[in-house]
Design a protein around this motif. Structure first.
Motif, PDB file in Angstrom:
ATOM      1  N   SER A  10     -27.794  16.439  -4.471  1.00  0.00           N
ATOM      2  CA  SER A  10     -26.376  16.130  -4.235  1.00  0.00           C
ATOM      3  C   SER A  10     -26.068  15.852  -2.752  1.00  0.00           C
ATOM      4  O   SER A  10     -24.941  15.474  -2.414  1.00  0.00           O
ATOM      5  CB  SER A  10     -25.497  17.278  -4.738  1.00  0.00           C
ATOM      6  OG  SER A  10     -25.906  18.494  -4.138  1.00  0.00           O
ATOM      7  N   ASP A  11     -27.049  16.014  -1.865  1.00  0.00           N
ATOM      8  CA  ASP A  11     -26.855  15.720  -0.436  1.00  0.00           C
ATOM      9  C   ASP A  11     -27.096  14.251  -0.101  1.00  0.00           C
ATOM     10  O   ASP A  11     -26.925  13.843   1.060  1.00  0.00           O
ATOM     11  CB  ASP A  11     -27.832  16.550   0.427  1.00  0.00           C
ATOM     12  CG  ASP A  11     -27.613  18.047   0.297  1.00  0.00           C
ATOM     13  OD1 ASP A  11     -26.449  18.461   0.128  1.00  0.00           O
ATOM     14  OD2 ASP A  11     -28.611  18.792   0.362  1.00  0.00           O
ATOM     15  N   LEU A  12     -27.505  13.452  -1.088  1.00  0.00           N
ATOM     16  CA  LEU A  12     -27.925  12.081  -0.775  1.00  0.00           C
ATOM     17  C   LEU A  12     -26.809  11.270  -0.102  1.00  0.00           C
ATOM     18  O   LEU A  12     -27.059  10.562   0.880  1.00  0.00           O
ATOM     19  CB  LEU A  12     -28.411  11.366  -2.045  1.00  0.00           C
ATOM     20  CG  LEU A  12     -29.056  10.003  -1.818  1.00  0.00           C
ATOM     21  CD1 LEU A  12     -30.306  10.109  -0.936  1.00  0.00           C
ATOM     22  CD2 LEU A  12     -29.423   9.340  -3.154  1.00  0.00           C
ATOM     23  N   GLU A  13     -25.591  11.386  -0.584  1.00  0.00           N
ATOM     24  CA  GLU A  13     -24.487  10.626   0.029  1.00  0.00           C
ATOM     25  C   GLU A  13     -24.269  11.057   1.479  1.00  0.00           C
ATOM     26  O   GLU A  13     -23.952  10.239   2.338  1.00  0.00           O
ATOM     27  CB  GLU A  13     -23.192  10.793  -0.788  1.00  0.00           C
ATOM     28  CG  GLU A  13     -23.163   9.952  -2.054  1.00  0.00           C
ATOM     29  CD  GLU A  13     -23.610   8.499  -1.833  1.00  0.00           C
ATOM     30  OE1 GLU A  13     -23.073   7.839  -0.918  1.00  0.00           O
ATOM     31  OE2 GLU A  13     -24.508   8.040  -2.544  1.00  0.00           O
ATOM     32  N   PRO A  46     -34.783   7.411   1.531  1.00  0.00           N
ATOM     33  CA  PRO A  46     -36.081   7.515   0.853  1.00  0.00           C
ATOM     34  C   PRO A  46     -36.743   8.878   1.019  1.00  0.00           C
ATOM     35  O   PRO A  46     -37.515   9.313   0.160  1.00  0.00           O
ATOM     36  CB  PRO A  46     -36.917   6.394   1.474  1.00  0.00           C
ATOM     37  CG  PRO A  46     -36.211   6.008   2.724  1.00  0.00           C
ATOM     38  CD  PRO A  46     -34.760   6.308   2.511  1.00  0.00           C
ATOM     39  N   TYR A  47     -36.416   9.556   2.115  1.00  0.00           N
ATOM     40  CA  TYR A  47     -36.992  10.891   2.312  1.00  0.00           C
ATOM     41  C   TYR A  47     -36.364  11.873   1.322  1.00  0.00           C
ATOM     42  O   TYR A  47     -37.067  12.696   0.733  1.00  0.00           O
ATOM     43  CB  TYR A  47     -36.783  11.357   3.757  1.00  0.00           C
ATOM     44  CG  TYR A  47     -37.426  10.423   4.760  1.00  0.00           C
ATOM     45  CD1 TYR A  47     -38.737  10.612   5.179  1.00  0.00           C
ATOM     46  CD2 TYR A  47     -36.724   9.323   5.258  1.00  0.00           C
ATOM     47  CE1 TYR A  47     -39.333   9.747   6.084  1.00  0.00           C
ATOM     48  CE2 TYR A  47     -37.309   8.455   6.166  1.00  0.00           C
ATOM     49  CZ  TYR A  47     -38.608   8.663   6.564  1.00  0.00           C
ATOM     50  OH  TYR A  47     -39.199   7.800   7.455  1.00  0.00           O
ATOM     51  N   GLY A  48     -35.039  11.791   1.162  1.00  0.00           N
ATOM     52  CA  GLY A  48     -34.385  12.661   0.190  1.00  0.00           C
ATOM     53  C   GLY A  48     -34.904  12.424  -1.213  1.00  0.00           C
ATOM     54  O   GLY A  48     -35.123  13.364  -1.982  1.00  0.00           O
ATOM     55  N   VAL A  49     -35.135  11.161  -1.553  1.00  0.00           N
ATOM     56  CA  VAL A  49     -35.543  10.825  -2.916  1.00  0.00           C
ATOM     57  C   VAL A  49     -37.043  11.088  -3.134  1.00  0.00           C
ATOM     58  O   VAL A  49     -37.434  11.664  -4.156  1.00  0.00           O
ATOM     59  CB  VAL A  49     -35.198   9.343  -3.228  1.00  0.00           C
ATOM     60  CG1 VAL A  49     -35.761   8.923  -4.577  1.00  0.00           C
ATOM     61  CG2 VAL A  49     -33.679   9.148  -3.184  1.00  0.00           C
ATOM     62  N   LEU A  56     -34.469  19.002   5.595  1.00  0.00           N
ATOM     63  CA  LEU A  56     -33.581  20.153   5.820  1.00  0.00           C
ATOM     64  C   LEU A  56     -32.227  19.603   6.251  1.00  0.00           C
ATOM     65  O   LEU A  56     -32.165  18.612   6.985  1.00  0.00           O
ATOM     66  CB  LEU A  56     -34.121  21.041   6.930  1.00  0.00           C
ATOM     67  CG  LEU A  56     -35.431  21.756   6.661  1.00  0.00           C
ATOM     68  CD1 LEU A  56     -35.925  22.415   7.950  1.00  0.00           C
ATOM     69  CD2 LEU A  56     -35.244  22.786   5.559  1.00  0.00           C
ATOM     70  N   VAL A  57     -31.165  20.258   5.790  1.00  0.00           N
ATOM     71  CA  VAL A  57     -29.830  19.847   6.218  1.00  0.00           C
ATOM     72  C   VAL A  57     -29.160  20.995   6.962  1.00  0.00           C
ATOM     73  O   VAL A  57     -29.502  22.166   6.780  1.00  0.00           O
ATOM     74  CB  VAL A  57     -28.945  19.388   5.027  1.00  0.00           C
ATOM     75  CG1 VAL A  57     -29.585  18.206   4.318  1.00  0.00           C
ATOM     76  CG2 VAL A  57     -28.652  20.527   4.061  1.00  0.00           C
ATOM     77  N   ALA A  58     -28.193  20.615   7.818  1.00  0.00           N
ATOM     78  CA  ALA A  58     -27.357  21.582   8.535  1.00  0.00           C
ATOM     79  C   ALA A  58     -25.944  21.436   7.988  1.00  0.00           C
ATOM     80  O   ALA A  58     -25.410  20.331   7.934  1.00  0.00           O
ATOM     81  CB  ALA A  58     -27.387  21.301  10.033  1.00  0.00           C
ATOM     82  N   ALA A  62     -17.144  22.409   6.782  1.00  0.00           N
ATOM     83  CA  ALA A  62     -16.660  21.100   6.330  1.00  0.00           C
ATOM     84  C   ALA A  62     -17.715  20.320   5.539  1.00  0.00           C
ATOM     85  O   ALA A  62     -17.429  19.241   5.029  1.00  0.00           O
ATOM     86  CB  ALA A  62     -16.191  20.282   7.525  1.00  0.00           C
ATOM     87  N   GLY A  63     -18.942  20.828   5.468  1.00  0.00           N
ATOM     88  CA  GLY A  63     -19.962  20.155   4.661  1.00  0.00           C
ATOM     89  C   GLY A  63     -21.225  19.857   5.443  1.00  0.00           C
ATOM     90  O   GLY A  63     -21.408  20.313   6.576  1.00  0.00           O
TER      91      GLY A  63
END
Ligand SMILES: CC(C)(COP(=O)(O)OP(=O)(O)OC[C@H]1O[C@@H](n2cnc3c(N)ncnc32)[C@H](O)[C@@H]1OP(=O)(O)O)[C@@H](O)C(=O)NCCC(=O)NCCS
Length: 198
Positions: A10-13, A46-49, A56-58, A62-63
């Motif tokens: 769900s982080d792709l966008e 492409p890395y997410g997929v 890794l995400v921060a 706010a998201g």
């Protein structure tokens, strides 16, 4: 409070968005592009997929506002992109009429993907990209993301990491240098860096 966590589908966008608004040598590239996803097709999505375990995400209240993406094996990843990522995009962007010049430059890179210098891939097989929205910058979030990615790569036996930064991105070049990456050389407008993990 900024939390680092593994990527979720769900982080792709968020990956696409962050890539666009940091995509002009660290500045917002939105005004340059009619198609807001083109930069992300190259440098983030492409890395997410294909390599979700290497993302890794921060996240703050706010998201999701930053990421580090990469692969341990640049050659293998390039082969996977050829098989699983570029073909659909090449069809989708076969007609570039109506797109901006910047868009067409990104489509050209989808048709003929940029490659890292072979000697750097041999010496430093992994590569990464990192981008933070402005609100997260200057608080060591980049350093924390890099350390987490680097520690995991080292634990997994990766010998080294390379990356390319736009020479015009003085903040990015300063960050990588401060973070222990060694400048290797400049090719065109890209400064190449390497870091040994052994
Ligand atoms: C570049 C980026 C990842 C740095 O992350 P950050 O969280 O802001 O950086 P940190 O706070 O962890 O800083 C770590 C070190 O780098 C230095 N640094 C970070 N950004 C800098 C800048 N713009 N100019 C000069 N030095 C900078 C810091 O001063 C710090 O140095 P120190 O260890 O001597 O104190 C982030 O600013 C960013 O995403 N920028 C936009 C996208 C981008 O340019 N990505 C890189 C593409 S190559």
């Amino acid at each position: 409070m900024v939390t680092l966590r593994p990527y979720r589908s769900s982080d792709l966008e968020a990956l696409y968005h962050i890539c666009l608004v940091t995509g002009d040598a660290g500045r917002d590239a939105s005004a340059l592009h009619k198609d807001p996803q083109l930069i992300g097709h190259l440098y983030a999505a492409p890395y997410g997929v294909l390599e979700p375990d290497r993302v890794l995400v921060a996240e703050d209240a706010a998201g999701v506002a930053g990421y580090i993406v990469g692969t341990y094996d640049t050659e293998r990843f390039a082969a996977r992109l050829e098989a699983e990522w570029w073909p659909a995009l090449r069809q989708r962007y076969a007609d570039t009429s109506g797109l901006t010049e910047a868009d067409r430059g990104r489509v050209a890179a989808i048709l003929r993907p940029h490659v890292s210098p072979a000697d750097l891939v041999a010496a430093y097989p992994a590569h990464i990209h990192m981008n933070l929205l402005e609100r997260l910058r200057g608080q060591r979030v980049g350093s924390r993301l890099l350390q987490a990615w680097r520690d995991q790569a080292k634990a997994d036996g990766v010998g080294g990491i390379h990356l390319g930064a736009s020479a015009g991105n003085s903040g990015g070049v300063a960050f990588w240098t401060r973070s222990g990456f060694v400048p290797q050389r400049q090719v065109g407008s890209t400064v190449w860096f390497g870091m040994d993990l052994a």
